[in-house]
Scaffold this motif. Structure first.
Motif, PDB file in Angstrom:
ATOM      1  N   GLY A 170      78.423  -9.411  31.710  1.00  0.00           N
ATOM      2  CA  GLY A 170      78.472  -7.988  32.044  1.00  0.00           C
ATOM      3  C   GLY A 170      77.141  -7.347  31.690  1.00  0.00           C
ATOM      4  N   ALA A 171      76.952  -6.123  32.186  1.00  0.00           N
ATOM      5  CA  ALA A 171      75.696  -5.420  31.877  1.00  0.00           C
ATOM      6  C   ALA A 171      75.747  -4.768  30.501  1.00  0.00           C
ATOM      7  CB  ALA A 171      75.439  -4.358  32.955  1.00  0.00           C
ATOM      8  N   LYS A 172      76.951  -4.491  30.026  1.00  0.00           N
ATOM      9  CA  LYS A 172      77.099  -3.792  28.743  1.00  0.00           C
ATOM     10  C   LYS A 172      76.357  -4.474  27.595  1.00  0.00           C
ATOM     11  CE  LYS A 172      81.259  -1.030  28.288  1.00  0.00           C
ATOM     12  NZ  LYS A 172      82.720  -1.144  28.175  1.00  0.00           N
ATOM     13  N   PRO A 173      76.415  -5.806  27.478  1.00  0.00           N
ATOM     14  CA  PRO A 173      75.703  -6.430  26.354  1.00  0.00           C
ATOM     15  C   PRO A 173      74.195  -6.169  26.379  1.00  0.00           C
ATOM     16  CG  PRO A 173      77.277  -7.969  27.298  1.00  0.00           C
ATOM     17  CD  PRO A 173      77.223  -6.793  28.219  1.00  0.00           C
ATOM     18  N   GLY A 229      76.979  11.385  29.586  1.00  0.00           N
ATOM     19  CA  GLY A 229      76.440  10.077  29.935  1.00  0.00           C
ATOM     20  C   GLY A 229      77.428   8.979  29.577  1.00  0.00           C
ATOM     21  N   PHE A 230      77.091   7.771  29.973  1.00  0.00           N
ATOM     22  CA  PHE A 230      77.944   6.605  29.687  1.00  0.00           C
ATOM     23  C   PHE A 230      78.179   6.556  28.163  1.00  0.00           C
ATOM     24  CE2 PHE A 230      78.247   1.755  29.587  1.00  0.00           C
ATOM     25  CZ  PHE A 230      79.519   1.736  30.117  1.00  0.00           C
ATOM     26  N   PRO A 231      79.448   6.577  27.725  1.00  0.00           N
ATOM     27  CA  PRO A 231      79.724   6.802  26.302  1.00  0.00           C
ATOM     28  C   PRO A 231      79.199   5.718  25.358  1.00  0.00           C
ATOM     29  CG  PRO A 231      81.735   6.281  27.522  1.00  0.00           C
ATOM     30  CD  PRO A 231      80.673   6.486  28.532  1.00  0.00           C
ATOM     31  N   GLN A 234      73.582   8.014  38.225  1.00  0.00           N
ATOM     32  CA  GLN A 234      74.171   8.236  36.917  1.00  0.00           C
ATOM     33  C   GLN A 234      75.698   8.248  36.904  1.00  0.00           C
ATOM     34  OE1 GLN A 234      75.166  11.414  34.939  1.00  0.00           O
ATOM     35  NE2 GLN A 234      74.512  10.684  32.934  1.00  0.00           N
ATOM     36  N   ASN A 235      76.220   7.675  35.846  1.00  0.00           N
ATOM     37  CA  ASN A 235      77.629   7.791  35.497  1.00  0.00           C
ATOM     38  C   ASN A 235      77.686   8.805  34.347  1.00  0.00           C
ATOM     39  OD1 ASN A 235      80.273   7.470  34.717  1.00  0.00           O
ATOM     40  ND2 ASN A 235      80.048   5.385  33.959  1.00  0.00           N
ATOM     41  N   PRO A 236      78.392   9.908  34.418  1.00  0.00           N
ATOM     42  CA  PRO A 236      79.492  10.222  35.316  1.00  0.00           C
ATOM     43  C   PRO A 236      79.153  11.179  36.461  1.00  0.00           C
ATOM     44  CG  PRO A 236      79.546  11.745  33.490  1.00  0.00           C
ATOM     45  CD  PRO A 236      78.343  10.858  33.278  1.00  0.00           C
ATOM     46  N   SER A 266      66.333   1.556  30.876  1.00  0.00           N
ATOM     47  CA  SER A 266      66.667   2.121  32.179  1.00  0.00           C
ATOM     48  C   SER A 266      67.909   1.425  32.728  1.00  0.00           C
ATOM     49  CB  SER A 266      65.473   1.961  33.131  1.00  0.00           C
ATOM     50  OG  SER A 266      65.773   2.567  34.358  1.00  0.00           O
ATOM     51  N   ASP A 267      69.015   2.159  32.709  1.00  0.00           N
ATOM     52  CA  ASP A 267      70.296   1.595  33.150  1.00  0.00           C
ATOM     53  C   ASP A 267      70.389   1.807  34.664  1.00  0.00           C
ATOM     54  OD1 ASP A 267      72.936   1.107  33.795  1.00  0.00           O
ATOM     55  OD2 ASP A 267      73.746   2.013  31.966  1.00  0.00           O
ATOM     56  N   GLU A 268      70.234   0.715  35.400  1.00  0.00           N
ATOM     57  CA  GLU A 268      70.200   0.805  36.867  1.00  0.00           C
ATOM     58  C   GLU A 268      71.357   0.016  37.478  1.00  0.00           C
ATOM     59  OE1 GLU A 268      66.157   0.204  38.342  1.00  0.00           O
ATOM     60  OE2 GLU A 268      65.338   1.098  36.510  1.00  0.00           O
ATOM     61  N   VAL A 269      72.481   0.029  36.772  1.00  0.00           N
ATOM     62  CA  VAL A 269      73.620  -0.781  37.222  1.00  0.00           C
ATOM     63  C   VAL A 269      74.167  -0.276  38.574  1.00  0.00           C
ATOM     64  CG1 VAL A 269      75.559   0.386  36.052  1.00  0.00           C
ATOM     65  CG2 VAL A 269      75.541  -2.101  36.220  1.00  0.00           C
ATOM     66  N   TYR A 270      73.857   1.001  38.919  1.00  0.00           N
ATOM     67  CA  TYR A 270      74.296   1.539  40.222  1.00  0.00           C
ATOM     68  C   TYR A 270      73.153   1.582  41.240  1.00  0.00           C
ATOM     69  CZ  TYR A 270      78.395   2.953  37.565  1.00  0.00           C
ATOM     70  OH  TYR A 270      79.527   2.939  36.771  1.00  0.00           O
ATOM     71  N   SER A 271      72.125   0.769  41.049  1.00  0.00           N
ATOM     72  CA  SER A 271      70.923   0.872  41.899  1.00  0.00           C
ATOM     73  C   SER A 271      71.219   0.694  43.387  1.00  0.00           C
ATOM     74  CB  SER A 271      69.877  -0.151  41.462  1.00  0.00           C
ATOM     75  OG  SER A 271      70.369  -1.457  41.652  1.00  0.00           O
ATOM     76  N   HIS A 292      76.040  -7.221  38.278  1.00  0.00           N
ATOM     77  CA  HIS A 292      76.769  -7.506  39.509  1.00  0.00           C
ATOM     78  C   HIS A 292      78.074  -6.726  39.639  1.00  0.00           C
ATOM     79  CE1 HIS A 292      73.926 -10.757  39.439  1.00  0.00           C
ATOM     80  NE2 HIS A 292      74.356 -11.247  40.586  1.00  0.00           N
ATOM     81  N   SER A 293      78.531  -6.123  38.527  1.00  0.00           N
ATOM     82  CA  SER A 293      79.881  -5.535  38.507  1.00  0.00           C
ATOM     83  C   SER A 293      80.115  -4.561  39.650  1.00  0.00           C
ATOM     84  CB  SER A 293      80.097  -4.773  37.192  1.00  0.00           C
ATOM     85  OG  SER A 293      80.069  -5.662  36.120  1.00  0.00           O
ATOM     86  N   LYS A 294      79.188  -3.615  39.807  1.00  0.00           N
ATOM     87  CA  LYS A 294      79.413  -2.520  40.740  1.00  0.00           C
ATOM     88  C   LYS A 294      78.972  -2.905  42.157  1.00  0.00           C
ATOM     89  CE  LYS A 294      80.088  -0.343  36.795  1.00  0.00           C
ATOM     90  NZ  LYS A 294      81.322   0.199  36.259  1.00  0.00           N
ATOM     91  N   THR A 295      77.820  -3.549  42.274  1.00  0.00           N
ATOM     92  CA  THR A 295      77.255  -3.858  43.592  1.00  0.00           C
ATOM     93  C   THR A 295      78.125  -4.841  44.367  1.00  0.00           C
ATOM     94  OG1 THR A 295      75.100  -3.662  42.557  1.00  0.00           O
ATOM     95  CG2 THR A 295      75.150  -4.613  44.764  1.00  0.00           C
ATOM     96  N   TRP A 331      84.295 -10.513  36.494  1.00  0.00           N
ATOM     97  CA  TRP A 331      83.583 -11.774  36.291  1.00  0.00           C
ATOM     98  C   TRP A 331      82.753 -11.729  35.006  1.00  0.00           C
ATOM     99  CZ3 TRP A 331      82.594 -15.677  40.306  1.00  0.00           C
ATOM    100  CH2 TRP A 331      83.286 -15.443  41.490  1.00  0.00           C
ATOM    101  N   ARG A 332      82.310 -10.538  34.674  1.00  0.00           N
ATOM    102  CA  ARG A 332      81.411 -10.258  33.565  1.00  0.00           C
ATOM    103  C   ARG A 332      80.050 -10.935  33.789  1.00  0.00           C
ATOM    104  NH1 ARG A 332      82.075  -6.493  33.136  1.00  0.00           N
ATOM    105  NH2 ARG A 332      81.308  -6.100  31.044  1.00  0.00           N
ATOM    106  N   LEU A 333      79.201 -10.205  34.497  1.00  0.00           N
ATOM    107  CA  LEU A 333      77.848 -10.707  34.747  1.00  0.00           C
ATOM    108  C   LEU A 333      76.861  -9.545  34.846  1.00  0.00           C
ATOM    109  CD1 LEU A 333      76.027 -13.147  35.286  1.00  0.00           C
ATOM    110  CD2 LEU A 333      76.495 -12.867  37.722  1.00  0.00           C
TER     111      LEU A 333
HETATM  112  N1  PLP Z   1      76.097   1.206  32.565  1.00  0.00           N
HETATM  113  C1  PLP Z   1      76.809   2.157  33.177  1.00  0.00           C
HETATM  114  C2  PLP Z   1      76.168   3.472  33.445  1.00  0.00           C
HETATM  115  C3  PLP Z   1      78.136   1.918  33.567  1.00  0.00           C
HETATM  116  O1  PLP Z   1      78.827   2.888  34.179  1.00  0.00           O
HETATM  117  C4  PLP Z   1      78.709   0.654  33.285  1.00  0.00           C
HETATM  118  C5  PLP Z   1      80.114   0.380  33.619  1.00  0.00           C
HETATM  119  O2  PLP Z   1      80.905   1.247  33.851  1.00  0.00           O
HETATM  120  C6  PLP Z   1      77.918  -0.310  32.641  1.00  0.00           C
HETATM  121  C7  PLP Z   1      76.619  -0.003  32.295  1.00  0.00           C
HETATM  122  C8  PLP Z   1      78.479  -1.643  32.268  1.00  0.00           C
HETATM  123  O3  PLP Z   1      78.681  -2.483  33.344  1.00  0.00           O
HETATM  124  P1  PLP Z   1      79.428  -3.875  33.175  1.00  0.00           P
HETATM  125  O4  PLP Z   1      80.847  -3.673  33.574  1.00  0.00           O
HETATM  126  O5  PLP Z   1      78.698  -4.834  34.056  1.00  0.00           O
HETATM  127  O6  PLP Z   1      79.332  -4.297  31.739  1.00  0.00           O
END
Ligand code: PLP
Length: 403
Positions: free
Chosen positions: A113-116, A138-140, A188-190, A216-221, A248-251, A257-259
């Motif tokens: 996952g991207a979180k780590p 922002g993302f908590p 950005q989330n949210p 730079s959190d670009e998970v929604y790029s 990969h989670s969002k795209t 899968w956690r990647l």
């Molecule tokens: N960064 C942001 C802004 C997110 O919204 C999320 C998931 O909601 C993540 C990171 C983490 O993504 P992942 O599920 O791949 O760990």
């Protein structure tokens, strides 16, 4: 016999056997609301899920096939902590192409996952007493992790009047000798806000002038509705002071899968890989192989999902703006809306709770994303148009009953 110091320490513990540091760890409310919504469903209630941030689509079939092939090929063992060499190569090439700056495999760390990437970067780079600037709302997990390591979270307010983009002047004013890092997130989330090239250039200059690391959190790029995704990583000199978070989670609709992966200055990549050695050892090998296939395979599914998100965005924005007391901007990216609900007279958390309990619509309070979210709700529109319309109708009935 316990010393006075031991007793004092024990009295600060958040619970029996718990470390003091656990009192500083926050959470992601989406998972709590999801659990409450599921409990209501188990009692026979019908719930529309607009709380959790995950695409409702299946992972594209060719990615699933790549994972199955990898399992059959024996990718079922430990692999190097930073990632499988050929997968790091694919991810580095992808970033070089999309961010138009050279990225080497040695700069890449692959994570479950991207979180780590957030967790490890903050663990690796922030000391107690440091200050970290982050978007609020922002993302908590940003604020949670900053507090957890004993640093001071310094919120940068995202204002509706600025389209929820970070205000560079506010960043400049917040930087001081203790500032270590700036976290940015675009799209950005949210809020669905997007940072433009000018904003990024100013933030990059502030980071360079003050020798700061940028996360730079670009998970929604890939989920962007107008124009191209702009990355601070592409700006001159930034790759040396930037951690680029991707995943990969969002795209690719691969949340389960956690990647994820990050690009780091090389010396940081080594340290972050060492944290991974201490924690998970490595990311599942067959998942990494599937992730490489995702980036090198056909991208039609990504385009199809984006078109569906755009259509849903337009439906939900129009529907929300037609509700009494609700006012919603058109988000430029991600799959969230962040409507202003001040006109309803409700506080955010109370309204979110009520919507779940009475209207069967699971949404998040804006305050789940920090104090700056009061006056707002967050709805994920990664759900079918039929479900979005059902949610809007239920919300209307509830809100009109208070008029
Ligand atoms: N960064 C942001 C802004 C997110 O919204 C999320 C998931 O909601 C993540 C990171 C983490 O993504 P992942 O599920 O791949 O760990």
């Amino acid at each position: 016999m316990k010393s006075e110091e031991q007793s004092l320490h024990a009295s600060h513990r958040p619970g029996r056997f718990l470390a003091v540091s656990m009192s500083r760890l926050g959470t992601e409310t989406a998972f709590e609301v999801l659990a409450r919504a599921k409990a209501l469903e188990a009692q026979g209630r019908e719930i529309v899920h607009l709380e959790i941030g995950e695409p409702d689509f299946d992972t594209p079939a060719f990615i699933v096939e790549a994972a199955i092939a990898a399992l059959r090929d024996g990718y079922t063992h430990y692999v190097p902590s930073a990632g499988i060499p050929e997968v790091r190569e694919v991810f580095a090439r992808h970033l070089s192409e999309t961010r138009q700056v050279p990225v080497t495999p040695a700069q890449i760390v692959v994570t479950p996952g991207a979180k780590p990437i957030l967790f490890f970067t903050i663990m690796a780079c922030v000391d107690p007493g440091d200050e970290v600037l982050y978007p609020n709302p922002g993302f908590p997990i940003y604020e949670s992790m900053i507090r957890y390591v004993g640093a001071k979270p310094v919120p940068i307010a995202l204002l509706e009047s600025r389209g929820f983009a970070m205000d560079a002047q506010q960043i400049a004013d917040a930087v001081n000798a203790k500032t270590r890092m700036i976290i940015i997130n675009s799209p950005q989330n949210p809020t669905g806000g997007v940072l433009d090239s000018e904003d990024l250039a100013i933030i990059a200059r502030i980071a360079a002038d003050n020798d700061l690391l940028v996360l730079s959190d670009e998970v929604y790029s890939h989920i962007i509705y107008e124009g191209e995704h702009r990355s601070i990583y592409s700006l001159p000199g930034m790759a040396e002071r930037c951690v680029l978070l991707e995943g990969h989670s969002k795209t690719y609709a691969m949340t389960g899968w956690r990647l994820g992966f990050g690009a780091f200055p090389e010396h940081l990549a080594e340290r972050v890989a060492r944290l991974q050695t201490n924690c998970t050892s490595c990311t599942a090998a067959f998942v990494q192989k599937a992730g490489a296939a995702a980036l090198t395979g056909p991208q039609d599914d990504v385009a199809r999902m984006l078109a569906a998100f755009r259509e849903r965005r337009d439906v939900i924005v129009e529907g929300l703006n037609a509700l009494p007391g609700v006012c919603c901007q058109v988000p430029r990216g991600a799959f969230y809306v962040f409507p202003n609900i001040e006109g309803t007279g409700w506080r955010s958390k109370a309204l979110a709770d009520r919507l779940l309990d009475r209207a069967g619509v699971a949404v998040l309070s804006g305050t789940a994303f920090g104090a700056g979210g009061e006056g707002y709700l967050r709805l994920s529109y990664a759900n079918s148009i039929a479900n979005i319309q059902r949610a809007l109708a239920n919300m209307r009935v509830m809100l009109e009953s208070f008029l």
